[in-house]
Design a protein around this motif. Structure first.
Motif, short mmCIF file in Angstrom:
data_model
loop_
_atom_site.label_atom_id
_atom_site.label_comp_id
_atom_site.label_asym_id
_atom_site.label_seq_id
_atom_site.Cartn_x
_atom_site.Cartn_y
_atom_site.Cartn_z
N ALA A 143 0.78 -1.26 -0.01
CA ALA A 143 0.09 -0.09 0.03
C ALA A 143 0.79 1.17 0.01
N PRO A 144 0.51 2.38 -0.64
CA PRO A 144 1.23 3.48 -0.82
C PRO A 144 1.59 4.12 0.65
N LYS A 145 2.85 4.68 0.97
CA LYS A 145 3.18 5.27 2.25
C LYS A 145 3.02 6.65 2.11
N GLY A 146 2.66 7.41 3.18
CA GLY A 146 2.59 8.93 3.13
C GLY A 146 3.76 9.29 3.74
N VAL A 147 4.38 10.30 2.59
CA VAL A 147 5.68 10.80 2.73
C VAL A 147 5.57 12.08 3.43
N LEU A 148 6.18 12.58 4.72
CA LEU A 148 6.07 13.60 5.20
C LEU A 148 6.93 14.88 4.83
#
Length: 473
Positions: A143-148
């Motif tokens: 699943a796509p990961k959220g990059v901060l």
């Protein structure tokens, strides 16, 4: 100030830019941008995180700028994302509303963006450590990961590129890239708003649109540049530009050479990822070498390590895992502390997951991903990317992907998948094997060349090498 060209004092003094942003047939001046985006900021100032359906429109630009003014985190959503991907992004990010356009089946509240509304309220500049964006990766490994990405990281990254490329307010940036990732959104929209250079977004990055835009600085991905060199008349219109920049994937050497011949400009190549923004680039005033992405930008340090964590020599040939440090790196993956910890070394370097070579002068060449592009064959460490570069140099080759498949004798056997141009000659496979052996070395030659009609790709257009490595292939 992150978007320093939109400083209210400059606009109040009448120092306007009539064509600050041209997108989707609309032209926004600097005062239009500031007034309409501040109006957006007033409507969402109490939110923490909002989703923006990142179509290439003035609405998207105003939504993003409004959030940055108010200090609200933006979650860009690809406009062609499927329902499952959108549901994952919204649930994982905790977005509280859609800002601007929204999918037809949206369940979150929708806050409109009124392009003709104006507000001149002045908001305090948010802290540089505040998270500006949660950018979701393409999800090639789950699943796509959220990059901060923080405001300070974005500012550092853009300033380093402005220095490397000689990017100033006198430039006119042209591109037609999507607005939901680093290349099109952060570099391609926030870059000109920080530097003060007008932006022309062409909608679609067609050769005709690029030729008609009359820019000084152009951004494109290899597919864009490949199409431009196939349209010599359009390519020659870019001769008046100052700089052509290619990124997001390696630029095939034949395209590099043809672009230079048609425009008089050797393209600038650079390297980065969502987690790091741009960390390596050739320079506007420096050497531009086909297949190489240049030197670290300001503030960045790099190193190569082998699978045992030992240093790899900088001889231009030896390859190792690329690790980087710098002020433009991300703050981690949202809700994924284990994944965040895994990508950092104990002494504070980010593991990019890419394989590279560095020469004695510090020039970098990206070979590919460690997971699929580092091939261990017959005791040698071979980079798939360098073999692909040679294959793509053959006029009968349209596309190429090289992988290592299990082999009881060699450990991994080098196999090349090739999409030919037109009907292939019977001897093409053998000819390609010989060319690689001659131009690189015998141990780097493919043991097999498989001619195919197409390469498997994901929604972002990236070749799915793990599919090619499966036994059925």
């Amino acid at each position: 100030m992150l978007l320093r060209s939109l400083h209210p004092a400059a606009v109040a003094a009448g120092d306007d830019i009539p064509d600050a942003v041209t997108i989707d047939g609309e032209v926004l001046s600097r005062s239009d941008l500031l007034g309409a985006a501040t109006s957006v900021a007033e409507r969402i100032a109490r939110a923490e995180r909002v989703a923006v359906l990142a179509t290439p429109t003035a609405t998207t630009v105003l939504a993003v700028v409004g959030c940055l003014i108010a200090g609200v985190t933006v979650v860009p959503v690809p406009p062609d994302a499927g329902t499952a991907e959108i549901a994952h992004i919204l649930a994982d990010s905790g977005a509280q509303a859609w800002l601007g356009a929204a999918p037809a089946d949206a369940t979150l509240p929708v806050v409109p963006v009124r392009k003709h509304a104006r507000s001149w309220h002045v908001y305090p500049e948010p802290d540089s450590g505040a998270i500006a964006f949660v950018l979701y990766t393409s999800g090639t490994t789950g699943a796509p990961k959220g990059v901060l990405l923080s405001r300070g990281a974005i500012a550092a990254g853009l300033d380093a590129l402005a220095q490397a490329w000689g990017w100033t307010a006198k430039d006119r940036l042209v591109h037609g890239l999507p607005l939901f990732h680093v290349h099109g959104l952060i570099l391609g929209v926030l870059g000109p708003l920080r530097v003060g250079s007008p932006l022309v977004h062409t909608g679609k990055p067609t050769p005709a649109a690029y030729a008609a835009a009359r820019g000084t600085l152009y951004f494109g991905v290899p597919t864009v540049w490949s199409r431009i060199v196939e349209d010599p008349a359009a390519a020659k219109e870019l001769a008046a530009a100052r700089l052509l920049v290619s990124g997001s994937a390696p630029l095939p050497v034949p395209v590099f050479e043809r672009l230079a011949a048609l425009t008089g400009h050797a393209p600038v190549e650079r390297y980065g990822m969502s987690e790091t923004m741009i960390t390596l680039s050739t320079r506007a005033d420096g050497e531009r070498r086909p297949g190489w992405v240049g030197l670290p930008v300001a503030g960045v340090a790099t190193r190569l390590r082998d699978e045992h964590g030992e240093p790899v020599p900088h001889d231009g040939e030896s390859i190792g895992g690329l690790q980087v440090r710098g002020p433009m790196l991300f703050d981690g993956y949202l809700n994924r502390p284990d994944a965040t910890a895994e990508c950092w070394t104990e002494d504070g370097w980010f593991r990019t997951g890419d394989v590279a070579a560095i020469d004695a002068d510090g020039f970098h060449r990206i070979v590919g991903r460690e997971s699929v592009d580092l091939i261990k064959s017959g005791g040698f460490r071979v980079g798939a990317g360098e073999i692909e570069t040679v294959l793509l140099g053959h006029p009968a080759v349209a596309e190429a992907a090289v992988v290592g498949v299990p082999d009881t004798d060699l450990g991994q056997r080098i196999v090349a998948y090739v999409v030919p141009r037109g009907e292939p000659a019977p001897e093409l496979a053998g000819e390609l094997i010989s060319i690689v052996a001659e131009q690189l070395s015998v141990h780097k030659r493919p043991r097999e060349v498989r001619l195919v009609d197409a390469l498997p790709r994901n929604a972002m257009g990236k070749v799915q090498k793990k599919t090619l490595m499966q036994p059925s292939n």
